[in-house]
Design an enzyme around this catalytic site. Structure first.
Site, PDB file in Angstrom:
ATOM      1  N   ASN A 216       1.953 -18.386  20.360  1.00  0.00           N
ATOM      2  CA  ASN A 216       2.044 -18.931  18.983  1.00  0.00           C
ATOM      3  C   ASN A 216       3.483 -18.457  18.374  1.00  0.00           C
ATOM      4  OD1 ASN A 216       1.352 -16.257  17.953  1.00  0.00           O
ATOM      5  ND2 ASN A 216       0.761 -16.279  16.482  1.00  0.00           N
ATOM      6  N   GLU A 218       6.430 -19.723  15.669  1.00  0.00           N
ATOM      7  CA  GLU A 218       6.364 -19.794  14.562  1.00  0.00           C
ATOM      8  C   GLU A 218       7.925 -20.337  13.591  1.00  0.00           C
ATOM      9  OE1 GLU A 218       4.449 -16.717  11.712  1.00  0.00           O
ATOM     10  OE2 GLU A 218       2.295 -17.464  12.394  1.00  0.00           O
ATOM     11  N   CYS A 227       0.430 -23.322  17.674  1.00  0.00           N
ATOM     12  CA  CYS A 227       0.074 -22.921  17.855  1.00  0.00           C
ATOM     13  C   CYS A 227      -0.414 -22.191  19.803  1.00  0.00           C
ATOM     14  CB  CYS A 227      -1.497 -22.693  17.670  1.00  0.00           C
ATOM     15  SG  CYS A 227      -1.691 -23.177  15.800  1.00  0.00           S
ATOM     16  N   GLU A 229      -2.537 -22.124  21.862  1.00  0.00           N
ATOM     17  CA  GLU A 229      -3.289 -23.101  22.343  1.00  0.00           C
ATOM     18  C   GLU A 229      -2.522 -23.911  22.966  1.00  0.00           C
ATOM     19  OE1 GLU A 229      -4.102 -21.413  19.444  1.00  0.00           O
ATOM     20  OE2 GLU A 229      -6.625 -21.305  19.767  1.00  0.00           O
ATOM     21  N   CYS A 262      -5.944 -28.116  17.843  1.00  0.00           N
ATOM     22  CA  CYS A 262      -5.877 -27.558  19.134  1.00  0.00           C
ATOM     23  C   CYS A 262      -6.996 -27.954  19.628  1.00  0.00           C
ATOM     24  CB  CYS A 262      -6.254 -25.954  19.158  1.00  0.00           C
ATOM     25  SG  CYS A 262      -4.028 -25.224  18.479  1.00  0.00           S
TER      26      CYS A 262
HETATM   27  N1  THU Z   1      -2.909 -20.020  15.346  1.00  0.00           N
HETATM   28  C1  THU Z   1      -2.648 -19.961  16.466  1.00  0.00           C
HETATM   29  O1  THU Z   1      -2.184 -20.020  17.755  1.00  0.00           O
HETATM   30  N2  THU Z   1      -4.353 -20.488  17.132  1.00  0.00           N
HETATM   31  C2  THU Z   1      -5.206 -20.814  16.712  1.00  0.00           C
HETATM   32  O2  THU Z   1      -5.640 -21.961  17.145  1.00  0.00           O
HETATM   33  C3  THU Z   1      -5.500 -20.230  15.162  1.00  0.00           C
HETATM   34  C4  THU Z   1      -3.611 -20.097  14.170  1.00  0.00           C
HETATM   35  C5  THU Z   1      -1.499 -18.966  14.690  1.00  0.00           C
HETATM   36  C6  THU Z   1      -0.349 -20.077  14.235  1.00  0.00           C
HETATM   37  C7  THU Z   1       0.113 -19.265  13.305  1.00  0.00           C
HETATM   38  O3  THU Z   1       1.128 -18.414  14.095  1.00  0.00           O
HETATM   39  C8  THU Z   1      -1.296 -18.493  12.719  1.00  0.00           C
HETATM   40  O4  THU Z   1      -1.637 -17.738  14.056  1.00  0.00           O
HETATM   41  C9  THU Z   1      -1.162 -17.930  11.503  1.00  0.00           C
HETATM   42  O5  THU Z   1      -2.177 -18.791  10.810  1.00  0.00           O
END
Ligand code: THU
Length: 303
Positions: A216, A218, A227, A229, A262
């Protein structure tokens, strides 16, 4: 594995643009093949003959060029490698780095290019091979006795096969579910999540056995977060892959079932994909995308 790499001197022609992600995947596959007990880090400098010769002379008293040099920082007990040195690695763990630093690797791009040509394979493949060899040195392997050399070679083949780095015309077994989950955990170590502190890593398996990892990413403008995925899927699609059979997703403390966005993106390319999740180190569950996104809308619904 946290792989920090830099290049100095002129890049020889033939270094493919995807070298950064290949080296990072190869390093992760070494970590998974060895079964590293904690997050580890390695520094790699891709340099030229003159520099590697100078370092070889200064550090080892050998005044000549060589293809690769490795300088381990962890002193394993005789006959031990990283996997059987849990307590030692834990003592060496650097909280600031969030990893145990294993050491430095120097690779001569010029020597690598010459060897690639002699072997008749790509420069990227040669760089991947040299990095793999160096990392197993950093993990405590050597090749002084024939039986040690065989063991080191077996580990190198295992890691390179998992990364899909094979000789021309050679096929390799697709990574197992356990290896995919471990590669997702390795990718999680590269998560950029300073706001949520919720680290996620993913590893996407293609129909031909190749894998793409993602984490992920941010952003201070929170809504722009990507995300893990989708990072993996977009990397794969942009490299030309189109067929996906499984995706492994790792997080620290909660089961990281993919979010709605995702699921929809996965549905675009692989409505039948298997989704494997892992958290708390070794807890795992799996489902199919059809179970996670019933009655999904996708390409099949458009004329
Ligand atoms: N996140 C993912 O990487 N994949 C998901 O399917 C759910 C959420 C990440 C996004 C963000 O950086 C952190 O988790 C909190 O939401």
């Amino acid at each position: 594995m946290k792989l920090e790499w830099e290049q100095e001197g002129d890049a020889p022609s033939g270094v493919g643009s995807e070298i950064g992600s290949q080296l990072s995947l190869v390093a992760d596959c070494c970590a998974v093949a060895e079964g590293l007990p904690c997050a580890c880090a390695v520094h790699v400098l891709i340099t030229d003959d003159a520099r590697i010769r100078a370092v070889n002379r200064e550090q080892r008293g050998i005044d000549r060029e060589t293809d690769v040099l490795s300088f381990p920082t962890v002193a394993y007990a005789a006959g031990r490698t990283a996997r059987s040195s849990r307590a030692l690695l834990r003592r060496e763990y650097d909280p600031e780095l969030s990893a145990c630093f294993l050491g430095d690797v120097l690779i001569s791009a010029q020597r690598a290019a010459a060897q690639a040509e002699a072997f008749g394979h790509s420069l990227n493949r040669e760089l991947c091979y040299l990095l793999t060899h160096a990392i197993f040195h950093l993990l405590g392997y050597d090749h002084l006795r024939p039986e040690d050399q065989r063991e080191m070679r077996t580990m190198e083949e295992k890691a390179l096969g998992m990364a899909g780095v094979t000789r021309e015309g050679e096929t390799h077994a697709a990574p197992t579910d356990e290896q995919l989950l471990a590669l997702a955990r390795e990718a999680m170590q590269r998560s950029y999540s300073p706001y949520s502190h919720f680290r996620v890593g993913a590893c996407l398996l293609c129909g031909d056995g190749r894998v793409y990892q993602g984490c992920n990413v941010e952003n201070a403008s929170f809504g722009l977060t990507n995300c893990a995925e989708r990072t993996a899927v977009f990397k794969a699609i942009s490299e030309g892959a189109r067929e996906f059979t499984a995706i492994a997703i790792a997080a620290d403390h909660a089961a990281p079932w993919p979010c709605g966005a995702c699921r929809q993106v996965l549905n675009e390319f692989a409505p039948g994909i298997r989704v494997l999740v892992t958290w708390e180190g070794d807890r795992c569950e799996d489902a199919t995308l059809e179970q996670l996104l019933p009655h999904g809308f996708g390409p099949k619904d458009l004329p």
